[in-house]
Design a protein around this motif. Structure first.
Motif, PDB file in Angstrom:
ATOM      1  N   GLY A 140     114.464  46.571 100.507  1.00 36.70           N
ATOM      2  CA  GLY A 140     114.725  45.275  99.903  1.00 36.70           C
ATOM      3  C   GLY A 140     113.453  44.505  99.618  1.00 36.70           C
ATOM      4  O   GLY A 140     112.449  44.638 100.335  1.00 36.70           O
ATOM      5  N   LEU A 142     116.288  47.270  96.123  1.00 35.38           N
ATOM      6  CA  LEU A 142     117.231  46.154  96.180  1.00 35.38           C
ATOM      7  C   LEU A 142     116.466  44.843  96.065  1.00 35.38           C
ATOM      8  O   LEU A 142     115.653  44.512  96.930  1.00 35.38           O
ATOM      9  N   GLY A 178     116.611  40.954  96.348  1.00 33.67           N
ATOM     10  CA  GLY A 178     117.473  40.040  97.098  1.00 33.67           C
ATOM     11  C   GLY A 178     117.793  38.772  96.343  1.00 33.67           C
ATOM     12  O   GLY A 178     117.400  37.674  96.781  1.00 33.67           O
ATOM     13  N   THR A 236     120.209  37.101  99.102  1.00 37.57           N
ATOM     14  CA  THR A 236     119.518  36.712 100.337  1.00 37.57           C
ATOM     15  C   THR A 236     118.293  35.860 100.052  1.00 37.57           C
ATOM     16  O   THR A 236     117.843  35.093 100.908  1.00 37.57           O
ATOM     17  N   ASN A 240     121.455  42.143  95.275  1.00 41.94           N
ATOM     18  CA  ASN A 240     122.548  41.854  96.209  1.00 41.94           C
ATOM     19  C   ASN A 240     123.335  40.595  95.864  1.00 41.94           C
ATOM     20  O   ASN A 240     124.364  40.317  96.482  1.00 41.94           O
ATOM     21  N   TRP A 281     127.173  41.208  95.103  1.00 42.63           N
ATOM     22  CA  TRP A 281     128.270  41.130  96.070  1.00 42.63           C
ATOM     23  C   TRP A 281     128.186  39.903  96.971  1.00 42.63           C
ATOM     24  O   TRP A 281     129.198  39.348  97.359  1.00 42.63           O
ATOM     25  N   GLN A 336     121.839  40.975 105.690  1.00 41.97           N
ATOM     26  CA  GLN A 336     121.092  42.208 105.436  1.00 41.97           C
ATOM     27  C   GLN A 336     121.903  43.418 105.882  1.00 41.97           C
ATOM     28  O   GLN A 336     121.915  44.445 105.202  1.00 41.97           O
ATOM     29  N   ASP A 340     124.482  44.012 103.302  1.00 40.05           N
ATOM     30  CA  ASP A 340     123.898  44.689 102.138  1.00 40.05           C
ATOM     31  C   ASP A 340     123.960  46.205 102.319  1.00 40.05           C
ATOM     32  O   ASP A 340     124.348  46.944 101.407  1.00 40.05           O
ATOM     33  N   GLU A 387     127.486  47.489 101.976  1.00 39.73           N
ATOM     34  CA  GLU A 387     127.949  47.499 100.589  1.00 39.73           C
ATOM     35  C   GLU A 387     127.331  48.648  99.805  1.00 39.73           C
ATOM     36  O   GLU A 387     128.012  49.328  99.025  1.00 39.73           O
ATOM     37  N   MET A 388     126.032  48.892  99.978  1.00 39.62           N
ATOM     38  CA  MET A 388     125.388  49.981  99.242  1.00 39.62           C
ATOM     39  C   MET A 388     125.841  51.336  99.753  1.00 39.62           C
ATOM     40  O   MET A 388     125.904  52.316  98.998  1.00 39.62           O
TER      41      MET A 388
END
Length: 424
Positions: free
Chosen positions: A38, A70, A72, A75, A124, A127, A174, A177, A180-181
């Motif tokens: 990230g 990723l 952020g 985030t 991210n 989502w 985090q 994340d 989800e991935m």
């Protein structure tokens, strides 16, 4: 590195492997793995400190796996407390989105987005921006123990100065994340700095608790210099990848100024040079430190990767002129444009036909001397040159041979003070 080379072995040789979860080596050996790292969009550019995890993704791809970068965007609206002693300033959504786009463009210089193991770029915000707080606390929050979270280094280090609930919740986001991935893209590995270990293992635990899945974490060392300072910090501040914030020449010089004690380590971290070449440069540093062969190789390689081969070549030209007293007549036209951004630069009108410019006036106009009297004293001492020609009181007027690329004059006072004059 060939696709058959073990990622962990390669990182270990380069000094880039800090720790990994049990079973990570076996998972990497079993087949193609999708691994992510990230990047926090709190600024419109990455800096050289971000290059450690970026190179981790590069090695992941070279080992035959598929990297996932990723950004952020979600985030980044909160901020990671890891490594921070005070609360971050929160940026507006539009600023975060703009920064995320810029970072995506910079990452494209390092990762190959084509082919079967082409890199993926995710944000991210896709989502996180849609999360329902009640559902999130019910489905995800129940898997986190506050006692465990308080023991994590990123939180524990802030207990005295204070930490808001906003940043305290970063660990949950985090970890989510990663979940989800894992669900959306089959990601089973996370890479990051060693200060992220607590957040990363929170993600592997969440995947195991909610989906019964197996996932791993791999951390890279936080890089410091031989003098004990944090890598990437200079007196002028951060060294950015954005050429508008840190010019290619300044970027090149950052690597050229590497301490001999750090040069070998930096070559391992930030270049893809093979082991035999790096070890040969280690020997050159030990035997011929005055040549700075390792620093030259390092500066050119990293600058070319970030800014392109042409920008690296021009930076090399300008560096050779200013620090090795190179021949100004060998400068390429592009080098003058770069030079004008790094040293005092002025434009003056061409002299009337039949007359010549007086170098004394030029040195005053360029700000290299405070007065004509100072310039004349330096002339008597042999301390002034124009385009490489040393001046005297009798030869202080500019000649046709002094012009570089048809219109430029390079002034030098003493050994290191330069200015560039463009004659229009």
């Amino acid at each position: 590195m060939s696709v058959t080379t073990s990622l962990l072995d390669e990182l270990a040789w380069r000094g880039m492997l800090y720790q990994s979860t049990d079973g990570a080596a076996e998972a990497l050996a079993a087949g193609t793995v999708r691994g992510y790292c990230g990047f926090d969009p709190t600024a419109p550019s990455l800096h050289v400190g971000n290059l450690v995890p970026v190179m981790g993704l590069v090695h992941l791809q070279l080992a035959g796996h598929r990297p996932v970068a990723l950004v952020g965007g979600g985030t980044g609206m909160i901020g990671d407390p890891s490594g921070k002693t005070a609360e971050r300033q929160l940026n507006p959504r539009e600023v975060v989105e703009q920064n995320a786009r810029a970072i995506r463009d910079q990452l494209a210089h390092f990762l190959d987005f084509e082919g079967p193991n082409g890199a993926m770029m995710l944000d991210n915000a896709e989502w996180l921006a849609k999360l329902n707080l009640i559902e999130f606390l019910r489905d995800v929050g129940k898997h986190f123990s506050v006692n465990v979270m308080l023991a994590k280094e990123s939180v524990r280090g802030r207990m005295e100065s204070g930490i808001s609930y906003t940043e305290f919740s970063y660990m949950l986001l985090q970890a989510y994340d990663y979940l989800e991935m894992h669900r959306r893209h089959g990601v089973t590995l996370q890479l990051g700095g060693s200060d992220q270990w607590g957040n990363m293992t929170a993600g592997t635990d969440l995947i195991r608790r909610m989906d019964g899945g197996s996932a791993h974490a791999l951390t890279l060392p936080l890089l410091t210099t031989a003098s004990g300072t944090k890598f990437g910090k200079t007196e002028a501040g951060a060294v950015w990848l954005d050429p508008q914030r840190t010019s290619p020449y300044q970027f090149y010089q950052f690597w050229m100024h590497a301490d001999d004690r750090d040069a070998g380590k930096l070559l391992r971290y930030f270049t893809l040079l093979p082991r035999d070449e790096i070890e040969a440069l280690d020997e050159a540093t030990a035997e011929r430190p005055e040549r700075r062969e390792a620093q030259h190789a390092l500066a050119y390689d990293v600058t070319a990767r970030v800014h392109g081969a042409e920008a690296a070549r021009v930076a090399q030209e300008v560096s050779g002129l200013l620090f090795a007293k190179g021949d100004p007549r060998r400068l390429s036209p592009a080098a003058f444009g770069a030079l004008a951004k790094e040293i005092p630069y002025v434009e003056v009108a061409a002299p009337d036909p039949g007359t010549s410019l007086d170098a004394v006036d030029l040195f005053v106009t360029a700000g290299l001397v405070k007065s004509k009297g100072e310039a004349r004293r330096l002339l008597d001492q042999g301390g002034l040159t124009v385009s490489g020609r040393r001046l005297t009181a009798d030869t202080r007027f500019v000649t046709d041979e002094d012009y570089l690329a048809g219109r430029y004059l390079l002034l030098r006072k003493g050994a290191r003070d330069y200015a560039l004059v463009r004659v229009n």
